[in-house]
Design an enzyme around this catalytic site. Structure first.
Site, mmCIF file in Angstrom:
data_model
loop_
_atom_site.group_PDB
_atom_site.id
_atom_site.type_symbol
_atom_site.label_atom_id
_atom_site.label_comp_id
_atom_site.label_asym_id
_atom_site.label_seq_id
_atom_site.Cartn_x
_atom_site.Cartn_y
_atom_site.Cartn_z
ATOM 1 N N HIS A 51 -12.708 3.556 -0.237
ATOM 2 C CA HIS A 51 -12.770 2.563 0.851
ATOM 3 C C HIS A 51 -13.489 1.289 0.415
ATOM 4 O O HIS A 51 -14.005 0.540 1.246
ATOM 5 C CB HIS A 51 -13.562 3.087 2.078
ATOM 6 C CG HIS A 51 -12.900 4.172 2.852
ATOM 7 N ND1 HIS A 51 -13.630 5.136 3.521
ATOM 8 C CD2 HIS A 51 -11.608 4.438 3.107
ATOM 9 C CE1 HIS A 51 -12.810 5.970 4.148
ATOM 10 N NE2 HIS A 51 -11.573 5.554 3.902
ATOM 11 N N GLU A 84 -8.364 -4.775 5.031
ATOM 12 C CA GLU A 84 -8.224 -4.537 3.594
ATOM 13 C C GLU A 84 -7.073 -5.358 3.013
ATOM 14 O O GLU A 84 -7.152 -5.831 1.885
ATOM 15 C CB GLU A 84 -7.996 -3.041 3.344
ATOM 16 C CG GLU A 84 -9.246 -2.216 3.587
ATOM 17 C CD GLU A 84 -8.952 -0.773 3.935
ATOM 18 O OE1 GLU A 84 -8.505 -0.522 5.075
ATOM 19 O OE2 GLU A 84 -9.167 0.103 3.088
ATOM 20 N N ARG A 119 -11.670 16.466 6.966
ATOM 21 C CA ARG A 119 -12.429 16.828 5.759
ATOM 22 C C ARG A 119 -13.853 17.207 6.143
ATOM 23 O O ARG A 119 -14.446 16.625 7.050
ATOM 24 C CB ARG A 119 -12.503 15.651 4.783
ATOM 25 C CG ARG A 119 -11.171 15.215 4.262
ATOM 26 C CD ARG A 119 -11.366 14.184 3.146
ATOM 27 N NE ARG A 119 -10.137 13.490 2.903
ATOM 28 C CZ ARG A 119 -10.002 12.159 2.919
ATOM 29 N NH1 ARG A 119 -11.051 11.382 3.135
ATOM 30 N NH2 ARG A 119 -8.838 11.602 2.690
ATOM 31 N N ARG A 174 -2.501 -2.049 -3.530
ATOM 32 C CA ARG A 174 -3.700 -1.245 -3.316
ATOM 33 C C ARG A 174 -3.620 -0.004 -4.220
ATOM 34 O O ARG A 174 -2.644 0.740 -4.185
ATOM 35 C CB ARG A 174 -3.777 -0.785 -1.864
ATOM 36 C CG ARG A 174 -4.958 0.112 -1.665
ATOM 37 C CD ARG A 174 -4.835 0.940 -0.418
ATOM 38 N NE ARG A 174 -5.985 1.830 -0.318
ATOM 39 C CZ ARG A 174 -5.979 2.960 0.370
ATOM 40 N NH1 ARG A 174 -4.901 3.333 1.021
ATOM 41 N NH2 ARG A 174 -7.039 3.714 0.411
ATOM 42 N N ASN A 190 0.872 -1.172 0.000
ATOM 43 C CA ASN A 190 0.000 0.000 0.000
ATOM 44 C C ASN A 190 0.908 1.221 0.000
ATOM 45 O O ASN A 190 1.413 1.635 1.042
ATOM 46 C CB ASN A 190 -0.886 -0.047 1.249
ATOM 47 C CG ASN A 190 -1.821 1.140 1.347
ATOM 48 O OD1 ASN A 190 -1.784 2.040 0.503
ATOM 49 N ND2 ASN A 190 -2.656 1.158 2.363
#
Ligand code: ADP
Length: 412
Positions: free
Chosen positions: A179, A383, A240, A90, A7
């Protein structure tokens, strides 16, 4: 089959080495501050972690360091790089091209590069990771697993924005979500815990970490998700803002004299929990401050839980009900106070949290009350395992005859 999961971020590179059939995690670590004088490498399983300061000027040097660590030293999980059978990468943005994970070739690399326009830092970093693996591992099979591909099933009414249609035609302005690998994992696990087929249940999955997103998964198909063309949309997050009145963007730019980049930074890095509380993007600090009576921290908490609550209502309406709601990531897995606030007042919708179950337990668990008609689960996401599993399946399908592997793996 041993799969190395990579990743790659713009200045970091996380990795795990996973034996897919046994689900054993053989090694994990992260290279951080790549390209910086202070770069360092953290390696090892939880109780046995070491941190080494070491120069890594780019992702190529980081991968070289990772591979060396995997085969050398006392705790090296493998003796030789030939014991790594495949690499799973990823990739944040697959855009319109990838509705599932795929074997990496030159065409795939070109498309990941093209899609970098939508996620510049992430896709470019992933490409550096891919090139570094090619350099150091030769023609080992590699698979790209996209955060966006799970959401390629969204219907046009969910992925289109009510803007002039030409913007979609010219620039592919539409919702892609993010996601996806996490939502897919917790949805599959929830169905397994319910002893149901994923194709028989309606789920709302909530990934509540620093970045946050909610998805509606109707009989195994993602039909809506809160993140949009970029991960800025949807829920209020750590830094955010999530969805706001779009007219605020031009209003603030004009009144504060901000450039597009500065406005983008304000919404991505200075908003959310941090912007409202003025304390931190970390919910733990906000929880402590709100318990001590800090008003803006209390407001941040209220807004965050309300933002998740509203999406639960929306997605129940989109699917005509829900069988289970699933929570994951730092906040979803760990913060019982936030879970209580999210589900408070939802009893009329058949959603009843058990105070007792909410307050106890770790790992995968059900936290709904026995009289709740909607089940609520907490499921730690994984993940990396999903990336390793996709990599296994794709490599096995393509190269099955060349591999002496057992076909008969049950996943859950
Ligand atoms: P990401 O991977 O998106 O960076 P994580 O999934 O690690 O994020 O989640 C980070 C968030 O989880 C932070 O806001 C952090 O405060 C929150 N968090 C982690 N542990 C706890 C806890 N025990 N209680 C409350 N919040 C927690």
């Amino acid at each position: 089959m041993n799969v190395l999961v990579i990743n790659a971020g713009s200045s970091s590179l996380k990795y795990q080495l996973i034996n897919v059939e046994t689900r054993n995690l053989l090694a994990k670590g992260v290279c951080e501050r790549i390209g910086d004088e202070e770069s360092f490498h953290k390696h090892g399983l939880d109780s046995n972690e070491s941190v080494i300061s070491t120069p890594m000027k780019d992702h190529d040097e980081a991968i070289a360091m990772v591979l060396k660590t995997l085969v050398e030293g006392e705790d090296a999980p493998i003796d030789d790089l030939s014991q790594i059978d495949a690499v799973g990468h990823r990739i944040v943005q697959g855009g319109k091209y990838f509705s599932k994970s795929t074997l990496i070739d030159d065409d795939v690399i070109a498309k990941i590069d093209e899609m970098a326009e939508l996620a510049p830092l992430h896709n470019k970093a992933a490409l550096q990771g891919i090139q570094a693996c090619r350099h150091h591992m030769g023609d080992i099979p590699m698979v790209a697993v996209f955060d966006t591909s799970f959401f390629q099933t969204l219907p046009p009414k969910a992925y289109m924005y009510p803007l002039p249609y030409e913007l979609y035609e010219k620039y592919a302005v539409r919702k892609y979500g993010a996601h996806g690998t996490s939502h897919r994992y917790i949805a599959e696990r929830a169905a397994a815990l319910m002893d149901e087929d994923l194709s028989d249940v309606k789920l709302i999955t909530c990934h509540l970490g620093n970045g946050c997103s909610v998805s509606a998964i109707d009989h195994g198909i993602a039909v809506d998700t809160s993140m949009g063309m970029t991960p800025l949309d949807g829920l209020m997050m750590g830094t955010r803002c999530g969805a706001i009145d779009p007219a605020i963007v031009t209003f603030v730019m004009e009144h504060e004299g901000l450039s597009p980049q500065e406005m983008n930074d304000l919404m991505n890095k200075k908003s959310g929990l941090l912007g409202i509380s003025g304390i931190s993007n970390d919910l733990r600090s906000i929880r402590d401050a709100s318990s001590a009576g800090h008003e803006r921290a209390m407001l941040a908490y209220d807004m965050y839980s309300n933002s998740v609550k509203k999406y639960i209502g929306q997605y129940m309406a989109v699917m005509g009900g829900v069988d289970a709601i699933v929570l994951t990531a730092g906040v979803g897995e760990n913060c019982k106070k936030m879970r209580r606030m999210i589900f408070s007042g939802l009893q009329p919708l058949g959603i009843v949290l058990s105070e007792k179950r909410n307050a106890e337990g770790r790992g995968e668990r059900e936290i709904s009350h026995d009289r709740s008609s909607v089940r609520i689960f907490v499921i730690p996401t994984n993940e990396e395992y999903m990336i390793a599993r996709d990599t296994y399946q794709i490599v096995h399908d393509k190269l099955g005859s060349e591999l002496q592997e057992d076909d008969d793996v049950t996943w859950w």
